[in-house]
Design a protein around this motif. Sequence first.
Motif, PDB file in Angstrom:
ATOM      1  N   SER A  69      54.087  82.670 -70.835  1.00 41.37           N
ATOM      2  CA  SER A  69      54.138  82.305 -69.418  1.00 41.37           C
ATOM      3  C   SER A  69      55.572  82.297 -68.913  1.00 41.37           C
ATOM      4  CB  SER A  69      53.501  80.923 -69.202  1.00 41.37           C
ATOM      5  OG  SER A  69      52.127  80.946 -69.527  1.00 41.37           O
ATOM      6  N   ARG A  70      56.476  81.730 -69.758  1.00 42.07           N
ATOM      7  CA  ARG A  70      57.888  81.722 -69.355  1.00 42.07           C
ATOM      8  C   ARG A  70      58.429  83.146 -69.250  1.00 42.07           C
ATOM      9  NH1 ARG A  70      57.941  77.226 -72.897  1.00 42.07           N
ATOM     10  NH2 ARG A  70      58.646  78.541 -74.622  1.00 42.07           N
TER      11      ARG A  70
ATOM     12  N   SER B   7      57.037  84.675 -66.139  1.00 44.47           N
ATOM     13  CA  SER B   7      57.741  84.123 -64.978  1.00 44.47           C
ATOM     14  C   SER B   7      59.125  84.737 -64.857  1.00 44.47           C
ATOM     15  CB  SER B   7      57.842  82.598 -65.097  1.00 44.47           C
ATOM     16  OG  SER B   7      56.566  82.005 -65.100  1.00 44.47           O
ATOM     17  N   SER B   8      59.779  84.871 -66.037  1.00 42.90           N
ATOM     18  CA  SER B   8      61.122  85.462 -66.032  1.00 42.90           C
ATOM     19  C   SER B   8      61.068  86.916 -65.570  1.00 42.90           C
ATOM     20  CB  SER B   8      61.724  85.378 -67.437  1.00 42.90           C
ATOM     21  OG  SER B   8      62.998  85.995 -67.469  1.00 42.90           O
TER      22      SER B   8
ATOM     23  N   ALA C 240      58.726  88.233 -63.720  1.00 38.51           N
ATOM     24  CA  ALA C 240      58.366  88.233 -62.298  1.00 38.51           C
ATOM     25  C   ALA C 240      59.593  87.958 -61.434  1.00 38.51           C
ATOM     26  CB  ALA C 240      57.271  87.197 -62.024  1.00 38.51           C
ATOM     27  N   GLU C 241      60.428  86.997 -61.907  1.00 43.79           N
ATOM     28  CA  GLU C 241      61.643  86.676 -61.164  1.00 43.79           C
ATOM     29  C   GLU C 241      62.610  87.861 -61.183  1.00 43.79           C
ATOM     30  OE1 GLU C 241      64.015  84.383 -58.735  1.00 43.79           O
ATOM     31  OE2 GLU C 241      61.959  84.024 -59.412  1.00 43.79           O
TER      32      GLU C 241
END
Length: 292
Positions: free
Chosen positions: A146-147, A150-151, A153-154
């Motif tokens: 997930s991290r 998210s990373s 995606a960012e």
Amino acid sequence: MANKNNKLIIAAGSLLILLLIGVTVLLISEKRTNYELTQEFQLEKEDLENQYTDFAQQYDELKLTVSNDSLSVLLEQEQLKTQRLLEELRTVKSSNATEIRRLKKELASLRKVMVGYINQIDSLNRLTAHQKEVIEDVTRKYNAASRQISSLAEEKKNLTKTVTLAAQLDATNISVLPTNKRGKTAKKVKDIVKFKINFTIVKNITAETGERTLYVRITKPDNDVLTKNASETFSYENRNLAYSIKKYIEYTGEEQTVTVYWDVEEFLYAGAYRVDIFSGGSLIGSHSFTLN
């Protein structure tokens, strides 16, 4: 003759006394033996009671370590059986060797059953511990994924933003020339009849070519926008803004100069004015100028 009879009587009496003494000794010995057996049976009974009591308490402790409902029911049944046998034992006389032996055998059976349950609980606990480790490992991997997502995606968002910024137009060398009715530079505000606005759209090989729409906003010192029709707007940062001039250009990716005009039909006064140029929902250039 009489003397001989006396001797026989004395011998018979002595024998009788010896027999009485022997019987008495035997009775005393048997009584002592019975007493000792009774004490032994009493001690054995008390020991059995203690063991049954311990068993009942152990079932209480085992039930606290079990989360399986079916196993909890079985433990409860065995505990009730133990308590029932304990009550039977308490009502049995110490001299009733048969019943005590039976209850002793029952205790041995209970011990085997309890060992089986303990092994089963240990197995379940090991399985639960393993499952917990697996769940924790999966959770760690999920959180890490997930991290990472998210990373990514960012990063994608930032990259998209960077690409968007790189692909947008850029207006530079902005200049505003106020002119009078003879087309000359106006020296005073009251003589201004037109604004000639020049700017350069810089070369950008990443920008999309084709027709582009430019919006020019001229803002007075009081932040009022010069416009011919307040209903004529464009979208910028989730709101609609009125514009002064709308200009279509054919963008080729190369540098090009753009000139637009604003006919002054409203009252102007001295102060600081500003020109903002927009394209594709972005502010691509700004310039401030002062009228005397």
